[in-house]
Motif scaffolding. Structure first.
Motif, PDB file in Angstrom:
ATOM      1  N   ALA A  93      34.851  32.550  -9.732  1.00 46.90           N
ATOM      2  CA  ALA A  93      36.342  33.233  -9.670  1.00 46.90           C
ATOM      3  C   ALA A  93      36.837  33.718 -10.758  1.00 46.90           C
ATOM      4  N   VAL A  94      36.762  33.157 -11.921  1.00 50.32           N
ATOM      5  CA  VAL A  94      37.152  33.662 -13.158  1.00 50.32           C
ATOM      6  C   VAL A  94      36.557  34.984 -13.524  1.00 50.32           C
ATOM      7  N   THR A  95      35.299  35.127 -13.127  1.00 50.49           N
ATOM      8  CA  THR A  95      34.632  36.290 -13.464  1.00 50.49           C
ATOM      9  C   THR A  95      35.086  37.298 -12.453  1.00 50.49           C
ATOM     10  N   ASP A  96      34.911  37.006 -11.091  1.00 51.14           N
ATOM     11  CA  ASP A  96      35.475  37.844 -10.098  1.00 51.14           C
ATOM     12  C   ASP A  96      36.211  37.168  -9.040  1.00 51.14           C
ATOM     13  N   PRO A  97      37.543  37.384  -9.239  1.00 52.20           N
ATOM     14  CA  PRO A  97      38.404  36.783  -7.948  1.00 52.20           C
ATOM     15  C   PRO A  97      38.269  36.966  -6.726  1.00 52.20           C
ATOM     16  N   ASP A  98      37.452  38.251  -6.390  1.00 52.85           N
ATOM     17  CA  ASP A  98      37.127  38.488  -5.054  1.00 52.85           C
ATOM     18  C   ASP A  98      36.008  37.585  -4.425  1.00 52.85           C
ATOM     19  N   ALA A  99      35.282  37.023  -5.152  1.00 47.02           N
ATOM     20  CA  ALA A  99      33.964  36.189  -5.116  1.00 47.02           C
ATOM     21  C   ALA A  99      34.857  34.941  -4.194  1.00 47.02           C
ATOM     22  N   LEU A 100      36.042  34.639  -4.385  1.00 42.96           N
ATOM     23  CA  LEU A 100      36.501  33.444  -3.774  1.00 42.96           C
ATOM     24  C   LEU A 100      36.444  33.527  -2.243  1.00 42.96           C
ATOM     25  N   ALA A 101      36.353  34.869  -1.670  1.00 46.32           N
ATOM     26  CA  ALA A 101      36.236  35.196  -0.291  1.00 46.32           C
ATOM     27  C   ALA A 101      34.864  34.487   0.203  1.00 46.32           C
ATOM     28  N   ALA A 102      33.908  34.200  -0.635  1.00 46.66           N
ATOM     29  CA  ALA A 102      32.621  33.621  -0.156  1.00 46.66           C
ATOM     30  C   ALA A 102      32.724  32.069  -0.134  1.00 46.66           C
ATOM     31  N   THR A 103      33.601  31.647  -0.662  1.00 53.49           N
ATOM     32  CA  THR A 103      33.509  29.730  -0.721  1.00 53.49           C
ATOM     33  C   THR A 103      34.131  29.422   0.526  1.00 53.49           C
ATOM     34  N   PRO A 104      33.438  28.155   0.892  1.00 55.30           N
ATOM     35  CA  PRO A 104      33.620  27.774   2.120  1.00 55.30           C
ATOM     36  C   PRO A 104      35.067  27.102   2.291  1.00 55.30           C
TER      37      PRO A 104
END
Length: 193
Positions: A93-104
């Motif tokens: 998330a720190v590297t790519d905040p949009d990656a949060l979309a994939a977290t359960p």
């Protein structure tokens, strides 16, 4: 307590307990079994990692998830919640905040009204107080306000100044073109109304 030990404790907390209250109770108990110095170091590490998450891009991600507005306090609690997701999810998330979309944990919020998120709410304010509470359990004197705890934390940190505001450039998720470019997955999952 070094950074690896900090994250090991967070990961063990995730394995041992479900829900924010149970996890806090477990973590408070685990910290209360350690030395006062380690409890202080836990808080220092927590402050360090939440500072890593103090970026305009992550604030924009929180804004998107919260429907277009996330307060100062809300963003601080969001950063603590990110820590609770564990080291891998936090780092992504720190590297790519949009990656949060994939977290359960974020996927579980999609399509649900915010007023029913309850224990799933992406904020964990109480994490910021668990070390102080464990320190109080270990202290031989009454430290109601946590003064000696915070003095010990400041002493452990030394003169590490840091920045006063979020890192990066501020931007607004209500600017559709920018949100589409920087947070494409979160924008789809949490459209602004």
């Amino acid at each position: 307590m070094d950074i690896d030990s900090f994250w090991e404790l967070i990961e063990e907390c995730r394995r041992q307990a479900q829900g924010p209250d149970e996890r806090l109770a477990w973590l408070r108990g685990a910290l209360s079994q350690r030395s006062m110095a380690e409890v202080v170091q836990f808080q220092v590490r927590l402050d360090e990692v939440t500072h890593e998450a103090f970026t305009w891009d992550l604030w924009a991600a929180a804004d998107q998830i919260f429907g277009g507005w996330c307060s100062d306090d809300g963003f601080c609690y969001f950063g603590l919640w990110l820590v609770g997701l564990g080291r891998d999810a936090f780092t992504q998330a720190v590297t790519d905040p949009d990656a949060l979309a994939a977290t359960p944990e974020v996927q579980a919020l999609v399509g649900r009204p915010r007023d029913v998120w309850n224990d799933d709410w992406p904020g964990w304010e109480s994490l910021d107080y668990v070390a102080m509470e464990a320190y109080g359990n270990l202290a031989s004197v009454d430290d109601e306000c946590g003064e000696s705890f915070y003095e010990a934390v400041d002493a452990e940190k030394g003169d590490g100044g840091g920045t006063s505001g979020p890192l990066g450039e501020q931007w607004d998720v209500r600017r559709e073109d920018e949100a589409a470019r920087k947070l494409p997955r979160l924008r789809v999952k949490f459209p602004l109304r």
